[in-house]
Design a protein around this motif. Structure first.
Motif, PDB file in Angstrom:
ATOM      1  N   HIS A 258       0.862  -1.186   0.000  1.00 32.21           N
ATOM      2  CA  HIS A 258       0.000   0.000   0.000  1.00 32.21           C
ATOM      3  C   HIS A 258       0.895   1.232   0.000  1.00 32.21           C
ATOM      4  CE1 HIS A 258      -2.628  -3.116   1.759  1.00 32.21           C
ATOM      5  NE2 HIS A 258      -3.629  -2.418   1.246  1.00 32.21           N
ATOM      6  N   THR A 262      -0.926   4.926   4.437  1.00 38.11           N
ATOM      7  CA  THR A 262      -2.307   4.462   4.307  1.00 38.11           C
ATOM      8  C   THR A 262      -2.715   3.637   5.523  1.00 38.11           C
ATOM      9  OG1 THR A 262      -2.095   4.372   1.910  1.00 38.11           O
ATOM     10  CG2 THR A 262      -3.926   3.162   2.886  1.00 38.11           C
ATOM     11  N   GLY A 309      -8.184   3.084   4.791  1.00 44.50           N
ATOM     12  CA  GLY A 309      -8.051   3.680   3.471  1.00 44.50           C
ATOM     13  C   GLY A 309      -7.613   5.130   3.501  1.00 44.50           C
ATOM     14  N   LYS A 311      -5.267   8.322   4.225  1.00 49.32           N
ATOM     15  CA  LYS A 311      -3.821   8.486   4.168  1.00 49.32           C
ATOM     16  C   LYS A 311      -3.401   9.551   5.177  1.00 49.32           C
ATOM     17  CE  LYS A 311      -0.176   8.333   0.722  1.00 49.32           C
ATOM     18  NZ  LYS A 311       0.169   8.407  -0.705  1.00 49.32           N
TER      19      LYS A 311
END
Length: 313
Positions: A258, A262, A309, A311
């Motif tokens: 990822h 994140t 999800g 950031k």
């Protein structure tokens, strides 16, 4: 039996006070104490004595608090004490050559690393930051350089796996006084060892800017930062226009790739965040205006503060 020495002690914080306490309990004589001038402290910002000054006054020892030791009158005042040796532990003032040469046996420094590694201001923090397995105490004959003098005695210890700067500070505050008294009791038999210049590293001061998380770093490095920068300046990251401090974190193996920063998972055990290498599990955070709390307690009160999800800054 060791020769009893007349000692000037120079130090300021609690770390230094523990060494002073050991000297009071020894066969040696503390004839004067130097400490930094009283500083404002607490909510009322009242002038407060250092830990070293408070202990010295309890023992009836004369205390000197010059702003500097570079002035002639301060140097003459120190010379008039006619001490055998001066012991310096986290004093916070530079000792000019004239002072270093005043005591009959010179000046000794207690340094919180295995010199020549981590010369400078933050040796305890830098040892954790770098992932060192060992650290220790060096008793050094002071010269005009920054922790460059000959080493008289060293005591080493393993760094516990989850040590913070605060806990390692306490460990070295126990080891240091033992090393100091051993050195003083055997001073005539100790062989000064010059430091190897090709092994030198510097423990630069910490800053709040350095403590800001760069999620592109490895999770292992960030976990070390969390421990190294505890209790100051404390690792932090930006989220929702708030600077959130991190007091506890651990490394998790990354199962998928990822973007760094994140949020991968949020539950009562912590917030899992992707890093440059592996993931970091944030276990204890501090929201501005609040005390440090477990992530479980934070998300109970603010379930939408951290979302999978998102950031982080």
């Amino acid at each position: 039996m060791a020769t009893s020495l007349n000692i000037i002690f120079a130090g300021t914080p609690d770390f230094a006070a523990k060494h002073l306490a050991a000297l009071y309990a020894s066969e040696h004589n503390v004839v004067a104490v130097y400490s930094q001038p009283d500083r404002p402290a607490g909510r009322g910002k009242k002038l407060s004595p250092s830990a070293v000054k408070s202990l010295a006054l309890e023992h009836g020892t004369p205390v000197f608090q010059p702003e500097s030791l570079k002035q002639t009158d301060a140097q003459e005042e120190l010379a008039a004490i006619q001490a055998d040796i001066m012991i310096v532990v986290a004093y916070g003032l530079i000792l000019p050559k004239a002072v270093l040469e005043t005591p009959r046996l010179g000046c000794l420094n207690v340094h919180g690393s295995l010199l020549p590694k981590w010369r400078g201001a933050a040796p305890i923090q830098r040892a954790i930051w770098a992932g060192d397995k060992f650290t220790g105490i060096s008793i050094m004959q002071m010269d005009e350089g920054l922790d460059t003098g000959d080493v008289l005695l060293e005591k080493s210890m393993a760094i516990p796996g989850l040590a913070t700067s605060a806990t390692l500070y306490e460990d070295l505050a126990e080891l240091g006084p033992e090393a100091l008294i051993e050195a003083l009791d055997n001073l005539e038999n100790l062989e000064p060892t010059p430091q190897e210049e090709d092994e030198v590293s510097y423990a630069h001061k910490l800053s709040k800017e350095e403590a800001q998380i760069d999620w592109r770093l490895s999770a292992a490095q960030l976990a070390r930062n969390v421990r190294a920068f505890n209790p100051w300046p404390v690792v932090w990251f930006q989220h929702n226009d708030q600077a959130i401090k991190v007091w506890q974190a651990e490394v998790l193996e990354a199962l998928d790739e990822h973007d760094a920063g994140t949020i991968i998972k949020v539950d009562k055990d912590g917030i899992e965040v992707a890093c440059g290498e592996h993931n970091l599990l944030l276990g204890q955070l501090q929201i501005p205006g609040k005390k440090p709390q477990s992530v479980g307690d934070i998300i109970n009160g603010k379930p939408d503060l951290f979302i999978v999800g998102q950031k982080l800054g």
